[in-house]
Design a protein around this motif. Sequence first.
Motif, PDB file in Angstrom:
ATOM      1  N   TYR A   1      49.542  30.553  62.721  1.00 17.22           N
ATOM      2  CA  TYR A   1      48.546  31.484  61.957  1.00 17.22           C
ATOM      3  C   TYR A   1      48.973  31.978  60.662  1.00 17.22           C
ATOM      4  O   TYR A   1      50.279  32.543  60.739  1.00 17.22           O
ATOM      5  N   GLU A   2      48.729  31.924  59.347  1.00  8.91           N
ATOM      6  CA  GLU A   2      49.105  32.149  58.038  1.00  8.91           C
ATOM      7  C   GLU A   2      48.245  33.452  57.656  1.00  8.91           C
ATOM      8  O   GLU A   2      47.058  33.108  57.177  1.00  8.91           O
ATOM      9  N   GLU A   3      48.640  34.601  57.267  1.00  8.71           N
ATOM     10  CA  GLU A   3      47.742  35.878  56.655  1.00  8.71           C
ATOM     11  C   GLU A   3      48.420  35.644  55.269  1.00  8.71           C
ATOM     12  O   GLU A   3      49.275  36.079  55.251  1.00  8.71           O
ATOM     13  N   ILE A   4      47.532  35.923  54.320  1.00  6.81           N
ATOM     14  CA  ILE A   4      47.729  36.160  53.105  1.00  6.81           C
ATOM     15  C   ILE A   4      47.184  37.229  52.382  1.00  6.81           C
ATOM     16  O   ILE A   4      45.958  37.382  52.530  1.00  6.81           O
ATOM     17  N   ILE A   5      47.874  38.348  51.944  1.00  8.89           N
ATOM     18  CA  ILE A   5      47.231  39.735  51.682  1.00  8.89           C
ATOM     19  C   ILE A   5      47.620  39.598  50.009  1.00  8.89           C
ATOM     20  O   ILE A   5      48.597  39.924  49.735  1.00  8.89           O
ATOM     21  N   ALA A   6      46.398  39.767  49.271  1.00  7.08           N
ATOM     22  CA  ALA A   6      46.791  40.023  47.754  1.00  7.08           C
ATOM     23  C   ALA A   6      46.099  41.295  47.373  1.00  7.08           C
ATOM     24  O   ALA A   6      45.081  41.815  47.855  1.00  7.08           O
ATOM     25  N   LYS A   7      47.058  41.988  46.846  1.00  6.82           N
ATOM     26  CA  LYS A   7      46.786  43.347  46.664  1.00  6.82           C
ATOM     27  C   LYS A   7      46.916  43.702  44.961  1.00  6.82           C
ATOM     28  O   LYS A   7      48.029  43.235  44.475  1.00  6.82           O
ATOM     29  N   SER A   8      46.047  44.399  44.225  1.00 12.31           N
ATOM     30  CA  SER A   8      46.123  44.545  42.747  1.00 12.31           C
ATOM     31  C   SER A   8      46.753  45.679  42.633  1.00 12.31           C
ATOM     32  O   SER A   8      46.375  47.056  43.173  1.00 12.31           O
ATOM     33  N   TYR A   9      47.850  45.762  41.781  1.00 12.41           N
ATOM     34  CA  TYR A   9      48.540  46.953  41.074  1.00 12.41           C
ATOM     35  C   TYR A   9      48.088  47.204  39.538  1.00 12.41           C
ATOM     36  O   TYR A   9      48.425  47.879  38.695  1.00 12.41           O
ATOM     37  N   ALA A  10      47.232  46.248  39.162  1.00 17.53           N
ATOM     38  CA  ALA A  10      46.656  46.330  37.743  1.00 17.53           C
ATOM     39  C   ALA A  10      45.899  47.611  37.506  1.00 17.53           C
ATOM     40  O   ALA A  10      45.014  47.707  38.323  1.00 17.53           O
TER      41      ALA A  10
ATOM     42  N   PRO B   1      40.238  45.931  36.421  1.00 21.09           N
ATOM     43  CA  PRO B   1      39.859  44.901  37.415  1.00 21.09           C
ATOM     44  C   PRO B   1      40.714  43.671  36.728  1.00 21.09           C
ATOM     45  O   PRO B   1      40.532  43.462  35.644  1.00 21.09           O
ATOM     46  N   ILE B   2      40.859  42.692  37.789  1.00 18.21           N
ATOM     47  CA  ILE B   2      41.458  41.728  37.358  1.00 18.21           C
ATOM     48  C   ILE B   2      40.697  40.441  38.009  1.00 18.21           C
ATOM     49  O   ILE B   2      40.380  40.592  39.131  1.00 18.21           O
ATOM     50  N   HIS B   3      40.976  38.989  37.615  1.00 22.84           N
ATOM     51  CA  HIS B   3      40.471  38.003  38.269  1.00 22.84           C
ATOM     52  C   HIS B   3      41.849  37.140  38.256  1.00 22.84           C
ATOM     53  O   HIS B   3      42.369  36.805  37.005  1.00 22.84           O
ATOM     54  N   PHE B   4      41.994  36.434  39.349  1.00 20.17           N
ATOM     55  CA  PHE B   4      43.072  35.354  39.559  1.00 20.17           C
ATOM     56  C   PHE B   4      42.737  34.632  40.471  1.00 20.17           C
ATOM     57  O   PHE B   4      41.746  34.387  41.230  1.00 20.17           O
ATOM     58  N   ASN B   5      43.680  33.208  40.784  1.00 23.18           N
ATOM     59  CA  ASN B   5      43.263  32.249  41.497  1.00 23.18           C
ATOM     60  C   ASN B   5      44.599  32.232  42.560  1.00 23.18           C
ATOM     61  O   ASN B   5      45.708  32.186  41.933  1.00 23.18           O
ATOM     62  N   VAL B   6      44.242  32.393  43.941  1.00 26.35           N
ATOM     63  CA  VAL B   6      45.200  31.983  44.699  1.00 26.35           C
ATOM     64  C   VAL B   6      45.228  30.808  45.552  1.00 26.35           C
ATOM     65  O   VAL B   6      43.860  30.509  45.829  1.00 26.35           O
TER      66      VAL B   6
ATOM     67  N   VAL C   1      39.945  35.206  43.062  1.00 27.18           N
ATOM     68  CA  VAL C   1      39.788  36.560  43.569  1.00 27.18           C
ATOM     69  C   VAL C   1      39.639  37.730  42.290  1.00 27.18           C
ATOM     70  O   VAL C   1      40.141  37.550  41.344  1.00 27.18           O
ATOM     71  N   GLU C   2      38.783  38.594  42.777  1.00 26.21           N
ATOM     72  CA  GLU C   2      38.612  39.806  41.674  1.00 26.21           C
ATOM     73  C   GLU C   2      38.702  41.054  42.522  1.00 26.21           C
ATOM     74  O   GLU C   2      38.269  41.292  43.794  1.00 26.21           O
ATOM     75  N   LEU C   3      39.913  41.750  41.806  1.00 24.48           N
ATOM     76  CA  LEU C   3      40.197  43.102  42.764  1.00 24.48           C
ATOM     77  C   LEU C   3      40.264  44.201  41.541  1.00 24.48           C
ATOM     78  O   LEU C   3      40.433  44.070  40.397  1.00 24.48           O
ATOM     79  N   ASN C   4      39.993  45.388  41.962  1.00 26.35           N
ATOM     80  CA  ASN C   4      40.085  46.564  41.280  1.00 26.35           C
ATOM     81  C   ASN C   4      41.506  46.964  41.690  1.00 26.35           C
ATOM     82  O   ASN C   4      42.183  46.471  42.589  1.00 26.35           O
TER      83      ASN C   4
ATOM     84  N   LYS D   1      42.800  41.500  49.296  1.00 27.28           N
ATOM     85  CA  LYS D   1      42.094  40.510  49.583  1.00 27.28           C
ATOM     86  C   LYS D   1      42.779  39.848  50.873  1.00 27.28           C
ATOM     87  O   LYS D   1      43.961  39.467  50.653  1.00 27.28           O
ATOM     88  N   HIS D   2      42.189  39.585  52.067  1.00 30.55           N
ATOM     89  CA  HIS D   2      42.893  39.106  53.025  1.00 30.55           C
ATOM     90  C   HIS D   2      42.331  37.724  53.557  1.00 30.55           C
ATOM     91  O   HIS D   2      41.156  37.489  53.683  1.00 30.55           O
ATOM     92  N   LEU D   3      43.209  36.665  53.364  1.00 32.86           N
ATOM     93  CA  LEU D   3      43.014  35.372  53.721  1.00 32.86           C
ATOM     94  C   LEU D   3      43.913  34.924  55.043  1.00 32.86           C
ATOM     95  O   LEU D   3      44.725  35.355  55.099  1.00 32.86           O
ATOM     96  N   VAL D   4      43.224  34.268  55.867  1.00 36.28           N
ATOM     97  CA  VAL D   4      43.889  33.863  57.065  1.00 36.28           C
ATOM     98  C   VAL D   4      43.787  32.271  57.317  1.00 36.28           C
ATOM     99  O   VAL D   4      42.519  31.704  57.255  1.00 36.28           O
ATOM    100  N   PHE D   5      44.712  31.776  57.552  1.00 36.77           N
ATOM    101  CA  PHE D   5      44.721  30.049  57.699  1.00 36.77           C
ATOM    102  C   PHE D   5      45.447  29.884  59.166  1.00 36.77           C
ATOM    103  O   PHE D   5      46.458  30.427  59.642  1.00 36.77           O
TER     104      PHE D   5
END
Length: 696
Positions: free
Chosen positions: A100-109, A112-117, A186-189, A194-198
């Motif tokens: 199991y792999e959990e990826i947590i993307a957190k914005s410090y911008a 609001p930002i948009h990016f691709n994971v 991914v769009e984050l303030n 954002k939590h993604l689990v594989f």
Amino acid sequence: MDYRVIKENDLFLLTDKHGNIPKDHPYGPGLYAKDTRFLSQFELKINGKEPILLTSSGGDNYMASMKLTNPHIEENGEVELWRESVELERKRFIFDGVCYEEIIAKSYAPKPIHFNVSLHLDADFIDMFLIRGFQSGNTGERQATEVSDAKLVFHYNGADGLARATHISWNEQPTTITENSVAYGVELNHGESKHLVFAVAPGWNHEEPHVKEHGEALSGLLAQYENWNRSNPIVTSDRKDVVRLFERGLADLNVLQTDIGRGPMPVAGLPWFAVPFGRDSLIASLQALPFKPHLAKATLKTMAVYQGTKVDPWRDEQPGKIMHELRQGELAKTNQVPFTPYYGTVDATPLFLILLVEYVKTTGDLALLTELEGTVEGALMWIDEYGDLDGDGFVEYHQESSKGIANQGWKDSADSIVHRTGDFAETPIALAEVQGYVYQAKKGLSELFTETGKEEKAVQLNQEAETLKGKFEQAFWMPEQQFYAVALDKEKKQVGTLTTNPGHVLMSEMLQADRALHVSDAFVTEAFFSGYGIRTMAEGEAAYNPMSYHDGSIWPHDNSMILLGMSKLGHQAQAGVVIEGLLKAAGDFEYDRLPELFCGYNDQQPVVPYPVACSPQAWAAGTSLVFIQSMLGLTTNVLKKEVIVRPALIAEMNELHVRNIPVGKGLLEVKVTRQQNDFKVEILSNTTGLEIDIMN
């Protein structure tokens, strides 16, 4: 350690410190099960770029985590992402055959930002032997990749007729899916995550893997570890380095457990030897025996299942012989390598008998002795009939298999048994330590047979052991060197290079007392002792090389076998020097973890790692447990109602307190405190029903 590895049962994940499996990486990272690589690429990217590593941790064994951030990303003069705008955290674990792999993307911008994971994935299903470059062979074929909204599945039909697959699923629908990638927009303030689990699961013969919900799987894994820890002995001391190394050893032995049908037993090591090994598994179980006897029981039962039944030169198999190594990959299953299992080991058979004897003496479990009676008879027959190749009373080895191992003792590299002239010894070779193992096995079985009423067999084995003892002193002692030869070659000439092999015979208590003391003393001289431990070969010998695998490097387990002997014989001053050296070395390695081996340079410089050493490795992990046994001077024979504590604390240790020591059907708690010229021993708890004999 330039990699991160996690393991649970027979599945392990090897990545770089970023958490990636880079495509075509020469070291061979990947997700492995049954000697097959089920993931050959697993790379995280942000806007198509590789993230920057901040920190990486794998000390828990069962879980690894990485913190990363984005580089500055600019396209055609326009800023896509300012550097360090996004924190990417990766957390992974393995449970019940699924990674199991959990990826947590957190914005410090600030806005609001948009990016691709994206994750970039592939599976080559390569056999372990091919990855390590030891063999070539005929293999199967990749099949079409299955792509759907719910999962990605790589398929492979093996030359062994077995269909293999890698199933990759996720908790949230990706923005785009291809045959080799999944990506999310991914769009984050500021401050949002954002939590993604594989979930990545190997599969066989078109069976669907059982993937649990992430939280449920993690809870199940943590419950397993809590159960292991609940039964652990607890060590406290004013020497915190001793405590840290002991706890690290227990944790590493836990992750190296694998159950192939007879209970959890230690496999050899990660990343390349996560399989049952005769010698390694037996020695690791012996090291752990005073604290985790269930490992010994599972190891013994597993080895018994695979005991040799016939003469098969391809596998170096003979009736009664205990195996060396068991592999389950494509090349093994198609008989392109002789590892199903392979039997090219001269010492596993007597080591099996030693472990059985010590297990019964520690636990009183005579039922296992009865259950394995046929295995014991077969092992003794192998020692006397097949092991003694020329009828001279010594056990020798000689390679028969064309794809087997030339040197079949624990120092199994091709250059490890060498004369003082620099010439390699020719087989058949009789190793010093193997004769000691045979002696110890026969003496120990003689004791057990006496206790169980088999007097005739007990007398016979005792006589055979005493005969071997006399022959060994005559054939192996070198008066000029005041030391024992490492071996006898095919001409029965002494291989006189000064090595650690005779040190294992200290444990067997076969050596003449004054000569045993010479051996112990030699190991703490500058020629052998580097300041970090005992070198496998003494400095000054023709073949000495501190960078070598076996000819001058330092192996913690090798030192531990010598320590067991020093402790038995009361050579505690020498044992203390060795323990201090290894403690000093451990402090230079990540997580205070002793690796499989390290280079034999002296301690005027930091420890020099060996570049491809396994870490964690079972008998290196078990070394720290031997430290505690040695300092307690603990010996147990439940059948004779004997438990002896003969303590000798190392320098600057004033207190050693050990709880939950399993003896027989109970537990023991011992506290040792340094007095002015002695040690005070307190038995704080004793549910064994046995009296404790304290010897100072």
